[in-house]
Design a protein around this motif. Structure first.
Motif, PDB file in Angstrom:
ATOM      1  N   PHE A   1      -1.950   2.721  -4.538  1.00  0.00           N
ATOM      2  CA  PHE A   1      -2.515   2.460  -3.216  1.00  0.00           C
ATOM      3  C   PHE A   1      -3.824   3.228  -3.019  1.00  0.00           C
ATOM      4  CE2 PHE A   1       1.714   0.943  -1.488  1.00  0.00           C
ATOM      5  CZ  PHE A   1       1.238  -0.286  -1.046  1.00  0.00           C
ATOM      6  N   LEU A   2      -3.834   4.513  -3.414  1.00  0.00           N
ATOM      7  CA  LEU A   2      -5.031   5.328  -3.216  1.00  0.00           C
ATOM      8  C   LEU A   2      -6.173   4.884  -4.128  1.00  0.00           C
ATOM      9  CD1 LEU A   2      -3.477   8.880  -2.721  1.00  0.00           C
ATOM     10  CD2 LEU A   2      -4.374   7.322  -0.985  1.00  0.00           C
ATOM     11  N   LEU A   3      -5.836   4.496  -5.371  1.00  0.00           N
ATOM     12  CA  LEU A   3      -6.880   3.979  -6.260  1.00  0.00           C
ATOM     13  C   LEU A   3      -7.457   2.671  -5.713  1.00  0.00           C
ATOM     14  CD1 LEU A   3      -5.349   4.732  -9.780  1.00  0.00           C
ATOM     15  CD2 LEU A   3      -7.465   5.690  -8.822  1.00  0.00           C
ATOM     16  N   ALA A   4      -6.587   1.848  -5.105  1.00  0.00           N
ATOM     17  CA  ALA A   4      -7.070   0.608  -4.472  1.00  0.00           C
ATOM     18  C   ALA A   4      -8.010   0.932  -3.315  1.00  0.00           C
ATOM     19  CB  ALA A   4      -5.889  -0.232  -3.987  1.00  0.00           C
TER      20      ALA A   4
ATOM     21  N   GLY B   1       1.866   4.241   2.234  1.00  0.00           N
ATOM     22  CA  GLY B   1       0.901   4.120   1.144  1.00  0.00           C
ATOM     23  C   GLY B   1      -0.223   3.163   1.500  1.00  0.00           C
ATOM     24  N   CYS B   2       0.141   2.076   2.166  1.00  0.00           N
ATOM     25  CA  CYS B   2      -0.859   1.088   2.592  1.00  0.00           C
ATOM     26  C   CYS B   2      -1.810   1.693   3.626  1.00  0.00           C
ATOM     27  CB  CYS B   2      -0.141  -0.134   3.164  1.00  0.00           C
ATOM     28  SG  CYS B   2      -1.225  -1.539   3.472  1.00  0.00           S
ATOM     29  N   ALA B   3      -1.238   2.490   4.556  1.00  0.00           N
ATOM     30  CA  ALA B   3      -2.063   3.162   5.560  1.00  0.00           C
ATOM     31  C   ALA B   3      -3.019   4.159   4.902  1.00  0.00           C
ATOM     32  CB  ALA B   3      -1.183   3.867   6.585  1.00  0.00           C
ATOM     33  N   GLY B   4      -2.513   4.882   3.895  1.00  0.00           N
ATOM     34  CA  GLY B   4      -3.367   5.822   3.158  1.00  0.00           C
ATOM     35  C   GLY B   4      -4.508   5.104   2.463  1.00  0.00           C
ATOM     36  N   MET B   5      -4.209   3.935   1.892  1.00  0.00           N
ATOM     37  CA  MET B   5      -5.245   3.116   1.239  1.00  0.00           C
ATOM     38  C   MET B   5      -6.330   2.719   2.246  1.00  0.00           C
ATOM     39  SD  MET B   5      -4.803  -0.728  -0.372  1.00  0.00           S
ATOM     40  CE  MET B   5      -4.541  -1.422   1.274  1.00  0.00           C
ATOM     41  N   ILE B   6      -5.912   2.246   3.412  1.00  0.00           N
ATOM     42  CA  ILE B   6      -6.869   1.792   4.429  1.00  0.00           C
ATOM     43  C   ILE B   6      -7.702   2.962   4.944  1.00  0.00           C
ATOM     44  CG2 ILE B   6      -7.065   0.810   6.746  1.00  0.00           C
ATOM     45  CD1 ILE B   6      -4.563  -0.865   6.067  1.00  0.00           C
ATOM     46  N   LEU B   7      -7.063   4.107   5.154  1.00  0.00           N
ATOM     47  CA  LEU B   7      -7.786   5.275   5.650  1.00  0.00           C
ATOM     48  C   LEU B   7      -8.849   5.734   4.643  1.00  0.00           C
ATOM     49  CD1 LEU B   7      -8.109   7.472   7.794  1.00  0.00           C
ATOM     50  CD2 LEU B   7      -6.353   8.800   6.576  1.00  0.00           C
ATOM     51  N   LEU B   8      -8.466   5.817   3.383  1.00  0.00           N
ATOM     52  CA  LEU B   8      -9.423   6.219   2.348  1.00  0.00           C
ATOM     53  C   LEU B   8     -10.566   5.212   2.248  1.00  0.00           C
ATOM     54  CD1 LEU B   8     -10.247   8.093   0.048  1.00  0.00           C
ATOM     55  CD2 LEU B   8      -8.720   6.810  -1.480  1.00  0.00           C
ATOM     56  N   MET B   9     -10.227   3.940   2.321  1.00  0.00           N
ATOM     57  CA  MET B   9     -11.249   2.893   2.270  1.00  0.00           C
ATOM     58  C   MET B   9     -12.222   3.023   3.440  1.00  0.00           C
ATOM     59  SD  MET B   9     -11.953  -0.236   3.960  1.00  0.00           S
ATOM     60  CE  MET B   9     -10.381  -0.890   4.501  1.00  0.00           C
ATOM     61  N   LEU B  10     -11.713   3.277   4.647  1.00  0.00           N
ATOM     62  CA  LEU B  10     -12.568   3.387   5.823  1.00  0.00           C
ATOM     63  C   LEU B  10     -13.498   4.594   5.735  1.00  0.00           C
ATOM     64  CD1 LEU B  10     -10.071   2.457   8.690  1.00  0.00           C
ATOM     65  CD2 LEU B  10     -12.012   1.116   7.878  1.00  0.00           C
TER      66      LEU B  10
ATOM     67  N   ALA C   1      -9.792  -2.840  -7.221  1.00  0.00           N
ATOM     68  CA  ALA C   1      -8.931  -2.620  -6.060  1.00  0.00           C
ATOM     69  C   ALA C   1      -7.781  -3.620  -6.030  1.00  0.00           C
ATOM     70  CB  ALA C   1      -9.763  -2.728  -4.783  1.00  0.00           C
ATOM     71  N   ILE C   2      -8.074  -4.874  -6.326  1.00  0.00           N
ATOM     72  CA  ILE C   2      -7.045  -5.921  -6.313  1.00  0.00           C
ATOM     73  C   ILE C   2      -5.977  -5.638  -7.362  1.00  0.00           C
ATOM     74  CG2 ILE C   2      -6.680  -8.355  -6.940  1.00  0.00           C
ATOM     75  CD1 ILE C   2      -9.295  -8.956  -5.396  1.00  0.00           C
ATOM     76  N   TYR C   3      -6.397  -5.183  -8.545  1.00  0.00           N
ATOM     77  CA  TYR C   3      -5.419  -4.858  -9.586  1.00  0.00           C
ATOM     78  C   TYR C   3      -4.454  -3.784  -9.101  1.00  0.00           C
ATOM     79  CZ  TYR C   3      -3.432  -2.473 -13.613  1.00  0.00           C
ATOM     80  OH  TYR C   3      -2.547  -1.864 -14.480  1.00  0.00           O
ATOM     81  N   TYR C   4      -4.976  -2.688  -8.539  1.00  0.00           N
ATOM     82  CA  TYR C   4      -4.095  -1.597  -8.102  1.00  0.00           C
ATOM     83  C   TYR C   4      -3.286  -1.993  -6.874  1.00  0.00           C
ATOM     84  CZ  TYR C   4      -6.209   1.520 -11.489  1.00  0.00           C
ATOM     85  OH  TYR C   4      -6.614   2.101 -12.669  1.00  0.00           O
ATOM     86  N   LEU C   5      -3.855  -2.802  -5.997  1.00  0.00           N
ATOM     87  CA  LEU C   5      -3.105  -3.281  -4.839  1.00  0.00           C
ATOM     88  C   LEU C   5      -1.965  -4.189  -5.278  1.00  0.00           C
ATOM     89  CD1 LEU C   5      -2.739  -3.543  -1.795  1.00  0.00           C
ATOM     90  CD2 LEU C   5      -4.436  -5.386  -1.807  1.00  0.00           C
TER      91      LEU C   5
END
Length: 548
Positions: free
Chosen positions: A168-171, A212-221, A150-154
């Motif tokens: 972002f989505l992979l992260a 993109g950041c919001a999409g990352m957080i939503l997918l993570m949640l 996750a850190i790498y893709y972020l």
């Protein structure tokens, strides 16, 4: 790219593959199964044989303390190849490979230099904590491997000039998998320190990237919370109990002072001294040139990890596993400088290099003495084995001394990698035998007694049962109140696993109303008699109890 470059790259990958194979897979059954592995593999077994895929159990009781992703992996292995310890541990090895791969990728992203990445992963593969966690069926390696992904893709998404939705989505995907691996552990121990170091060292604009950041957080949640929502829906009381228990344990169990982790650098093993040397910021700032920023970022990341873990009252040395990741990057900068940039006139750089190299060479030189004292003299090793292993170690020590004298840092790194490969291939079986009880008679032998196969196993409710015994017996051993005649009558016939202590007597009424056939007394102590860890809790008498 010409044919010479292709062959060179293929050779590097083959060499790297052999190193990884030795690091995580060769002789991975040598060390005995500890309490954490026992818990994890019992939970996986019960997933398979009881169908508890969404509500994990351990010895018949709900085990909701740990998210299920690593247990699912272990359960699939159990389904494919039952009771295969080597394969179970190999899954942790594959998670370690994922971690190594993304460290390699992150190193390239940080410095745009493949040589630096190679150095970093070789340092990581010879770090004590990474080797240990990658060779045992523990769950820590999974959450940190996914978090490094996750850190790498972020990092890649944050450094991009436009919104990199894919990264972002992979992260977000990897963060969700990390949470399913061990909850918020890696978020706090690895991601949070990374973000702190990133904000200090890199200040790339977030313009156009917030979606993109919001999409990352939503997918993570979504990935992180669905299992917890399911558990809370179907087992609300147990979920609340576990939540309170876990939060309380962080504050009240294994409490250590805030400075407990001051020896964090020792967790990198062979690179302990070099990890300490990375703290000499004034020395390296003058020497690293265009890599100074990436060095400072790695150093800050490492220190923030230590600082964050130090704030938590509960402390264990294995919690320092994430320190090894930024530490490998920081140490990699030192080695890169020594290999590529160190001038002949750099006296300070050479002094630090020689101190580290000489210490390593001396340790390897005296290892045969340790083999003689603790292996040969204790009759755990033959004379021929001692001679051959000593010869191999002295050859490696000679290479290390040569690398120090001729100032060849690449040879030093290669010598340490060779030392670990040698140890993992040839010494690991002897290291495993060092922790062994020659008089051990495991309860696992009950698996071969046909008469016991159809009978349930119980232990007196007044006694605790070590979870390692449940793992060895390959079946549940449930508590039974021997003073409750109705419960005992319902359970009969059954197998009683009880202590051999005089106080652990079968009640008189049960002796009068049941037929008792003693099977044997078993001793599952992994440590020999006389050792401080030898415990009567591992010694159990097994008896068949039937109605008269």
């Amino acid at each position: 790219m010409n044919i010479v470059d292709v062959r060179s790259n293929v050779g590097k990958w083959i060499l790297f593959g052999l190193v990884l194979c030795c690091t995580f897979f060769v002789n991975n059954k040598a060390i005995f199964v500890d309490i954490m592995e026992s818990r994890n593999m019992i939970t996986a077994r019960e997933m398979v044989y009881d169908g508890n895929w969404l509500t994990p159990t351990m010895n018949g009781e709900l085990r909701l303390e740990k998210p299920p992703l690593p247990t699912w992996i272990s359960a699939i292995v159990e389904y494919v190849s039952p009771d295969n310890l080597a394969l179970q541990r190999a899954m942790a090895g594959l998670a370690a490979l994922l971690l190594v791969f993304y460290l390699f990728q992150l190193g390239k992203l940080l410095t745009h230099d493949r040589v630096f990445s190679w150095i970093t992963v070789f340092v990581l593969c010879t770090s004590y904590n990474i080797i240990l966690m990658g060779r045992t069926a523990s769950w820590d390696i999974y959450c940190h491997a996914f978090m490094l992904m996750a850190i790498y893709y972020l990092f890649k998404a944050l450094r991009a000039d436009v919104c990199d939705w894919k990264s972002f989505l992979l992260a977000g995907l990897a963060m969700g998998l990390s949470f399913l691996g061990k909850g918020p552990v890696s978020f706090y121990a690895l991601l949070f320190p990374f973000l702190c170091a990133y904000l200090i060292c890199y200040r790339k604009s977030m313009a156009g990237k917030w979606k993109g950041c919001a999409g990352m957080i939503l997918l993570m949640l979504v990935l992180s919370c669905w299992w917890y929502a399911y558990i809370y829906m179907y087992h609300p009381e147990m979920a609340e109990y576990v939540w309170n228990k876990e939060s309380s344990s962080w504050a009240n169990r294994n409490v250590r002072p805030w400075y407990y982790y001051w020896k964090f650098f020792l967790e990198t093993g062979a690179w302990s001294l070099l990890t300490l040397f990375t703290l000499f910021v004034p020395v390296w700032e003058k020497r690293l040139g265009d890599k100074t920023k990436s060095y400072l970022f790695s150093l800050l990341w490492m220190l923030f990890v230590v600082f964050s873990l130090s704030l938590i009252p509960e402390k264990k040395t294995r919690y320092l596993l994430p320190v090894s990741i930024p530490a490998a990057l920081a140490v990699g900068h030192l080695f890169y400088y020594w290999i590529r940039q160190m001038r002949k006139t750099d006296r300070v750089g050479k002094i630090l290099y020689r101190i580290n190299g000489l210490l390593l060479a001396i340790v390897v030189l005296v290892l045969p003495v340790m083999l003689y004292l603790f292996m040969y003299r204790e009759q755990r090793m033959s004379g021929m084995a001692l001679i051959l292993l000593s010869a191999g170690l002295w050859c490696i020590a000679f290479c290390l001394f040569y690398a120090v004298k001729s100032v060849r840092p690449a040879y030093l790194l290669g010598g340490v990698v060779g030392l670990f490969a040698f140890a993992e291939i040839f010494l690991m079986p002897y290291i495993g035998s060092f922790v062994s009880n020659a008089e051990q008679k495991s309860i696992a032998l009950t698996r071969n007694i046909e008469e016991l196969q159809s009978l349930p196993f119980y232990h007196p409710a007044s006694e605790e049962i070590r979870i390692e015994l449940v793992y060895a017996a390959y079946r549940k051993i449930r508590p039974l109140d021997l003073t409750d005649s109705a419960a005992v009558a319902v359970a009969m016939p059954f197998v009683l696993v009880q202590s051999v202590e005089p106080a652990a007597m079968i009640p008189e009424w049960l002796q009068q109303n049941a037929c008792m056939e003693e099977v044997d007394v078993y001793d599952d102590n992994p440590w020999p008699k006389g050792h401080r860890r030898y415990s009567p809790a591992f010694i159990k008498k097994v008896t068949i109890i039937r109605k008269k």
